[in-house]
Design a protein around this motif. Structure first.
Motif, PDB file in Angstrom:
ATOM      1  N   GLN A 146       9.813   2.236  -4.379  1.00 40.92           N
ATOM      2  CA  GLN A 146       8.415   2.064  -4.015  1.00 40.92           C
ATOM      3  C   GLN A 146       7.949   3.243  -3.155  1.00 40.92           C
ATOM      4  O   GLN A 146       8.701   3.728  -2.294  1.00 40.92           O
ATOM      5  N   PRO A 147       6.722   3.726  -3.363  1.00 34.68           N
ATOM      6  CA  PRO A 147       6.232   4.893  -2.612  1.00 34.68           C
ATOM      7  C   PRO A 147       6.330   4.743  -1.096  1.00 34.68           C
ATOM      8  O   PRO A 147       6.732   5.678  -0.403  1.00 34.68           O
ATOM      9  N   TYR A 148       5.972   3.573  -0.556  1.00 33.31           N
ATOM     10  CA  TYR A 148       6.018   3.418   0.899  1.00 33.31           C
ATOM     11  C   TYR A 148       7.454   3.382   1.411  1.00 33.31           C
ATOM     12  O   TYR A 148       7.741   3.849   2.523  1.00 33.31           O
ATOM     13  N   VAL A 149       8.385   2.855   0.599  1.00 37.74           N
ATOM     14  CA  VAL A 149       9.801   2.859   0.988  1.00 37.74           C
ATOM     15  C   VAL A 149      10.319   4.294   1.006  1.00 37.74           C
ATOM     16  O   VAL A 149      11.042   4.700   1.924  1.00 37.74           O
ATOM     17  N   MET A 202      -2.295   0.496   1.165  1.00 40.14           N
ATOM     18  CA  MET A 202      -1.489   0.572  -0.058  1.00 40.14           C
ATOM     19  C   MET A 202      -0.889  -0.791  -0.364  1.00 40.14           C
ATOM     20  O   MET A 202      -0.298  -1.425   0.493  1.00 40.14           O
ATOM     21  N   SER A 203      -1.041  -1.244  -1.570  1.00 43.65           N
ATOM     22  CA  SER A 203      -0.494  -2.533  -1.969  1.00 43.65           C
ATOM     23  C   SER A 203       1.007  -2.444  -2.188  1.00 43.65           C
ATOM     24  O   SER A 203       1.521  -1.436  -2.650  1.00 43.65           O
ATOM     25  N   LYS A 204       1.704  -3.518  -1.866  1.00 38.15           N
ATOM     26  CA  LYS A 204       3.145  -3.549  -2.109  1.00 38.15           C
ATOM     27  C   LYS A 204       3.453  -3.626  -3.597  1.00 38.15           C
ATOM     28  O   LYS A 204       4.599  -3.491  -4.007  1.00 38.15           O
ATOM     29  N   ASN A 205       2.446  -3.835  -4.421  1.00 39.33           N
ATOM     30  CA  ASN A 205       2.648  -3.880  -5.864  1.00 39.33           C
ATOM     31  C   ASN A 205       2.457  -2.513  -6.513  1.00 39.33           C
ATOM     32  O   ASN A 205       2.378  -2.403  -7.725  1.00 39.33           O
ATOM     33  N   THR A 206       2.346  -1.470  -5.688  1.00 34.71           N
ATOM     34  CA  THR A 206       2.180  -0.122  -6.212  1.00 34.71           C
ATOM     35  C   THR A 206       3.313   0.212  -7.180  1.00 34.71           C
ATOM     36  O   THR A 206       4.461  -0.116  -6.941  1.00 34.71           O
ATOM     37  N   ARG A 207       2.958   0.879  -8.270  1.00 37.14           N
ATOM     38  CA  ARG A 207       3.966   1.275  -9.251  1.00 37.14           C
ATOM     39  C   ARG A 207       5.041   2.131  -8.589  1.00 37.14           C
ATOM     40  O   ARG A 207       4.764   2.997  -7.780  1.00 37.14           O
ATOM     41  N   GLY A 208       6.282   1.880  -8.932  1.00 38.11           N
ATOM     42  CA  GLY A 208       7.382   2.613  -8.329  1.00 38.11           C
ATOM     43  C   GLY A 208       7.442   4.061  -8.785  1.00 38.11           C
ATOM     44  O   GLY A 208       6.862   4.452  -9.796  1.00 38.11           O
ATOM     45  N   VAL A 209       8.166   4.856  -8.011  1.00 38.04           N
ATOM     46  CA  VAL A 209       8.380   6.267  -8.305  1.00 38.04           C
ATOM     47  C   VAL A 209       9.837   6.450  -8.703  1.00 38.04           C
ATOM     48  O   VAL A 209      10.732   5.875  -8.084  1.00 38.04           O
ATOM     49  N   LYS A 261      22.655  -7.963  -3.095  1.00 40.07           N
ATOM     50  CA  LYS A 261      21.335  -7.680  -3.666  1.00 40.07           C
ATOM     51  C   LYS A 261      20.818  -6.352  -3.138  1.00 40.07           C
ATOM     52  O   LYS A 261      21.243  -5.867  -2.089  1.00 40.07           O
ATOM     53  N   VAL A 262      19.914  -5.770  -3.905  1.00 36.88           N
ATOM     54  CA  VAL A 262      19.196  -4.571  -3.481  1.00 36.88           C
ATOM     55  C   VAL A 262      17.715  -4.859  -3.687  1.00 36.88           C
ATOM     56  O   VAL A 262      17.283  -5.110  -4.816  1.00 36.88           O
ATOM     57  N   ASN A 263      16.968  -4.858  -2.614  1.00 36.72           N
ATOM     58  CA  ASN A 263      15.556  -5.221  -2.691  1.00 36.72           C
ATOM     59  C   ASN A 263      14.673  -4.015  -2.980  1.00 36.72           C
ATOM     60  O   ASN A 263      14.945  -2.901  -2.525  1.00 36.72           O
ATOM     61  N   THR A 264      13.614  -4.267  -3.720  1.00 36.21           N
ATOM     62  CA  THR A 264      12.629  -3.227  -4.017  1.00 36.21           C
ATOM     63  C   THR A 264      11.676  -3.033  -2.845  1.00 36.21           C
ATOM     64  O   THR A 264      11.253  -1.915  -2.554  1.00 36.21           O
ATOM     65  N   HIS A 265      11.354  -4.138  -2.177  1.00 43.32           N
ATOM     66  CA  HIS A 265      10.410  -4.098  -1.060  1.00 43.32           C
ATOM     67  C   HIS A 265      11.106  -4.422   0.258  1.00 43.32           C
ATOM     68  O   HIS A 265      12.159  -5.056   0.286  1.00 43.32           O
ATOM     69  N   SER A 266      10.478  -3.985   1.338  1.00 44.21           N
ATOM     70  CA  SER A 266      10.972  -4.266   2.683  1.00 44.21           C
ATOM     71  C   SER A 266       9.783  -4.571   3.584  1.00 44.21           C
ATOM     72  O   SER A 266       8.950  -3.694   3.831  1.00 44.21           O
TER      73      SER A 266
END
Length: 236
Positions: free
Chosen positions: A109-112, A1-8, A206-211
């Motif tokens: 993000q789906p993986y998050v 899964m790409s980290k650029n996946t559209r968010g949910v 800050k609040v990050n979208t990715h981890s």
């Protein structure tokens, strides 16, 4: 899964937001976020909701994975429908809709979502780990270009855990440390003292979208979530 996946778009419980649901039990939130994690979106028609086919829901698997009974699952579905968090289509009862109301939702993000849900299920902290991240993410989106201050009491109230629950304050403190360790948030804190109380004021930086931490665990699950969480808590 790409980290650029559209968010949910994930529902959050915010008692300060008009028309958002209140009083949802923890186990019911777990069921909702699980359904969201397996949901799909009709990209072609740009629908304003996600959906889950009922035939794809294995209640025995859900009970085992989420550590909820079948009775709790059915109760959660009924409660979520009554609170308009999920819906049944009046024309097609083959799936559940997971609608999106901007005031009550935060993007994730789906993986998050899947990783935080897994940590939530496997720890005593529970679903409040995921919900706190969503609350802070929404707060960060709403409060642009201003200093973003909050206290542990603010989070406890939004989680609907009761304002004077000292144990809940400690839990929120642990959650904030974990989210910072996951590199999902960053904050500073300042000690305040009044004539009748003393407390910390947190400033959200800050609040990050990715981890990277969660993403690496997601694509390379070398350790079980329970073992990782136990190690993290021992380091606190």
């Amino acid at each position: 899964m790409s980290k650029n996946t559209r968010g949910v778009k994930a529902y959050i419980s915010d008692s300060n937001t008009t028309n958002c649901a209140k009083g949802i039990p923890k186990k019911h939130w777990i069921v909702y976020y699980y359904l969201l994690s397996i949901s799909k979106w009709n990209y072609k028609d740009k629908e304003q909701h996600r959906y889950v086919y009922k035939k794809d829901i294995n209640i025995s698997e859900i009970s085992k994975r989420l550590k909820v009974s079948r009775t709790t699952y059915y109760s959660a579905i009924e409660n979520l429908i009554n609170n308009n968090i999920i819906a049944e289509d009046s024309y097609n009862d083959k799936y559940y809709k997971l609608p999106s109301y901007p005031k009550c939702y935060a993007n994730i993000q789906p993986y998050v979502l899947k990783e935080l849900l897994a940590y939530s299920v496997e720890s005593d902290i529970g679903i409040d780990l995921l919900r706190t991240y969503l609350i802070l993410k929404k707060y960060n989106e709403l409060k642009t270009n201003i200093i973003k201050n909050f206290t542990k009491k603010d989070i406890v109230v939004l989680l609907e855990r009761g304002e004077s629950a000292t144990r809940e304050y400690r839990k929120v403190e642990i959650i904030l440390i974990l989210l910072k360790k996951f590199d999902l948030i960053d904050f500073t804190k300042e000690f305040k003292r009044t004539k009748i109380s003393q407390y910390y004021v947190y400033t959200l930086k800050k609040v990050n979208t990715h981890s990277n931490y969660l993403y690496n665990n997601f694509i390379n699950p070398e350790k079980k979530i329970k073992e990782i969480m136990q190690q993290l808590l021992e380091e606190l």
